[in-house]
Design a protein around this motif. Structure first.
Motif, PDB file in Angstrom:
ATOM      1  N   SER A   5       5.286  45.611  51.365  1.00  0.00           N
ATOM      2  CA  SER A   5       6.070  46.857  51.396  1.00  0.00           C
ATOM      3  C   SER A   5       5.144  48.026  51.074  1.00  0.00           C
ATOM      4  O   SER A   5       5.519  48.942  50.351  1.00  0.00           O
ATOM      5  CB  SER A   5       7.234  46.790  50.395  1.00  0.00           C
ATOM      6  OG  SER A   5       6.751  46.637  49.066  1.00  0.00           O
ATOM      7  N   ARG A  64       4.270  50.901  51.920  1.00  0.00           N
ATOM      8  CA  ARG A  64       4.599  52.055  52.752  1.00  0.00           C
ATOM      9  C   ARG A  64       4.552  53.378  51.995  1.00  0.00           C
ATOM     10  O   ARG A  64       4.604  54.436  52.608  1.00  0.00           O
ATOM     11  CB  ARG A  64       5.983  51.855  53.382  1.00  0.00           C
ATOM     12  CG  ARG A  64       6.006  50.739  54.426  1.00  0.00           C
ATOM     13  CD  ARG A  64       7.365  50.615  55.079  1.00  0.00           C
ATOM     14  NE  ARG A  64       8.350  50.017  54.174  1.00  0.00           N
ATOM     15  CZ  ARG A  64       8.531  48.706  54.024  1.00  0.00           C
ATOM     16  NH1 ARG A  64       7.782  47.854  54.703  1.00  0.00           N
ATOM     17  NH2 ARG A  64       9.442  48.239  53.203  1.00  0.00           N
ATOM     18  N   LEU A  87       6.806  54.893  50.203  1.00  0.00           N
ATOM     19  CA  LEU A  87       8.028  55.673  50.340  1.00  0.00           C
ATOM     20  C   LEU A  87       8.751  55.814  49.013  1.00  0.00           C
ATOM     21  O   LEU A  87       8.904  54.835  48.269  1.00  0.00           O
ATOM     22  CB  LEU A  87       8.967  55.014  51.351  1.00  0.00           C
ATOM     23  CG  LEU A  87       8.420  54.812  52.769  1.00  0.00           C
ATOM     24  CD1 LEU A  87       9.431  54.067  53.614  1.00  0.00           C
ATOM     25  CD2 LEU A  87       8.057  56.147  53.400  1.00  0.00           C
ATOM     26  N   ASP A 146      13.809  54.440  50.312  1.00  0.00           N
ATOM     27  CA  ASP A 146      13.871  53.352  51.300  1.00  0.00           C
ATOM     28  C   ASP A 146      15.084  52.499  50.955  1.00  0.00           C
ATOM     29  O   ASP A 146      14.994  51.542  50.190  1.00  0.00           O
ATOM     30  CB  ASP A 146      12.588  52.519  51.268  1.00  0.00           C
ATOM     31  CG  ASP A 146      12.592  51.431  52.346  1.00  0.00           C
ATOM     32  OD1 ASP A 146      13.538  51.402  53.160  1.00  0.00           O
ATOM     33  OD2 ASP A 146      11.656  50.607  52.357  1.00  0.00           O
ATOM     34  N   THR A 188      16.982  50.258  52.481  1.00  0.00           N
ATOM     35  CA  THR A 188      17.217  49.289  53.559  1.00  0.00           C
ATOM     36  C   THR A 188      17.401  47.884  52.991  1.00  0.00           C
ATOM     37  O   THR A 188      16.700  46.949  53.372  1.00  0.00           O
ATOM     38  CB  THR A 188      16.048  49.307  54.560  1.00  0.00           C
ATOM     39  OG1 THR A 188      14.811  49.112  53.848  1.00  0.00           O
ATOM     40  CG2 THR A 188      16.000  50.615  55.311  1.00  0.00           C
TER      41      THR A 188
END
Length: 484
Positions: free
Chosen positions: A187, A189, A191, A194, A196
């Motif tokens: 993961s 990323r 961010l 997130d 999700t």
């Protein structure tokens, strides 16, 4: 469930060498000793080999090989665990996987305020890289020169700045981890939002390498403070310290970065261990506080705020003496005294490690009652009490009396003192491990503080990700292993 095939140690070692290279596969017992003995020299194990992978792909291949042949794997970072969680047991059938070769800072994004790095980067190196880029990675612990980011994540490390910045869970945006069967989860990323589904990274943070091996992470960076103000303060007692903290937060708000409680015996131990160092105050005190304020503003304003806090404390009878750091060197000297407490105990030997957290409103009463009960059990113990009072975490570490053999003191007192302190913390809605983890030392104590539902949920997660219990076995979760 994996299909297990038998493999001889010779063939296993050949397979490991093929993955990581000859020089990165340590097989001689004497050479493995630094990896099979814990930081405090209390836990000693054996291993088939120690492997030093250089990439996530190599970690994946090692785990896949071991999973296929039912070989336990013990993940290891800087091996600074205080709970015996990073070394193998005495069976000698496990492979130790140490991540120190995976030590690259891969990216610093100063616009996103993130740093992506491998798990083998030391905390000190991570902090230095962030500072070089004009940013702050705020995690601070005494072992930062040797502990590694992967270990910090696996134990959800806290340290001295949690009051302002939070622990590793709060400072992590993404991770990469290798599952017990060799599959790679990522993961990475960076961010901050997130939404999700499940936040899977949180399963691995704090799991002490029992669910997967963290190989990389994306960490939050902060603005680099331009001003700091530090003081070493003598307080009447822990109740006065809590009141002083309340005043500090009222006056300085989020500028209060650290608020450390230090008992008289804790400071005395350091000064005995390091006679070349000086006490900040001219006379001895039973209780002291080390406070640090930081901000991006001007130093004069911060100094004035600290002075106001001290004046209020003295007017209310909370503060009995204080020394304000007049220079960066003074501030470093104050922090050096605080950070040396743990190592001084290790050198002295015979320390009972209790790492508790308590709601701040109850912490002073807890310290008084726990001290009373421990001294009833071990009347001559030195009450080395210190830690991060600002976030409710105190290291309550009764130490053997001077002249008493360490082994005998621990054999007589460790279990009963630890259970007494931990039981009191549990009854106060506290935790028996604030930041040191569970490892082996606190593993069976979870039976006293976790409900059957909590333990079963933890085992269900463990069985789902590690069905044959090969990854850091016999750590964290109480034995025996429940049946699937």
């Amino acid at each position: 469930m994996n299909e297990v095939s038998k493999i001889s140690p010779t063939l296993l070692l050949e397979g490991l060498r093929a993955i990581v290279g000859e020089k990165a596969c340590i097989e001689v017992a004497s050479d493995m000793q630094p990896f099979t003995t814990d930081y405090r020299k209390l836990y000693h194990g054996k291993a088939l080999a120690v492997v030093l992978p250089a990439s996530t792909e190599q970690v994946s291949a090692v785990l896949a090989l071991c999973f296929a042949h039912n070989v336990p794997v013990v993940p290891q970072g800087g091996n600074t665990s205080l709970m015996g969680g990073a070394v193998p047991d005495a069976a000698g059938d496990a492979v130790v996987l140490n991540l120190r070769r995976m030590n690259q800072v891969q990216e610093i994004d100063v616009i996103n305020d993130t740093m992506t790095l491998q798990a083998g980067v030391t905390l000190q190196a991570a902090r230095a890289a962030a500072e070089e880029a004009g940013r702050l990675f705020p995690l601070r612990i005494g072992s930062e020169g040797s502990c590694q980011i992967g270990g910090n994540l696996s134990t959800n490390a806290g340290g001295t700045a949690v009051l302002r910045y939070g622990n590793m869970r709060d400072l992590t945006l993404g991770i990469e981890a290798v599952l017990p069967d060799g599959r790679i989860y990522s993961s990475l990323r960076g961010l901050r939002k997130d939404n999700t589904g499940y936040d899977l990274k949180q399963l691995f943070i704090g799991s002490e390498g029992t669910l997967g091996i963290i190989t990389a992470a994306v960490l939050k960076l902060m603005p680099l403070p331009s001003a700091s103000a530090v003081a070493w303060i003598a307080v009447k007692d822990p109740h006065a310290a809590v009141e002083l903290l309340t005043e500090a937060k009222r006056a300085a708000g989020q500028a209060v970065t650290a608020f450390e409680l230090i008992s008289g015996p804790a400071l005395a131990l350091v000064l005995e261990s390091m006679p070349q160092w000086s006490a900040p105050l001219p006379s001895a005190h039973d209780w002291m506080v080390l406070i640090e304020l930081t901000s991006g503003g001007d130093a004069e304003g911060l100094d004035a705020t600290l002075m106001s806090i001290l004046e209020q404390g003295m007017e209310r009878g909370l503060v009995t003496d204080a020394a304000i750091a007049a220079s960066l060197a003074d501030a470093r000297a104050f922090w050096q005294l605080r950070e040396e407490i743990s190592d001084a105990q290790t050198r002295e030997g015979g320390s009972i490690k209790c790492d508790i957290s308590i709601p701040l409103s109850k912490i002073a009463d807890f310290i008084a009652e726990a001290s009373k009960q421990v001294l009833a059990l071990a009347p001559d113990a030195r009450m080395v009490i210190y830690g991060h009072m600002g976030d409710g975490n105190v290291h309550f570490n009764p130490l053997r009396p001077k002249g008493a053999p360490a082994a005998a003191f621990l054999a007589e007192n460790y279990a009963r003192v630890s259970h007494t302190v931990d039981g009191l913390a549990t009854r106060q809605n506290g935790s028996i491990s604030a930041e040191h983890g569970i490892g082996v030392a606190k593993r069976d104590d979870l039976l006293l503080c976790k409900s059957p539902v909590e333990l079963e949920l933890m085992w269900q997660i463990k069985r789902a990700l590690d069905p044959t219990n090969l990854l850091n076995p016999a750590k964290v979760l109480p034995l025996p292993t429940p049946a699937p």
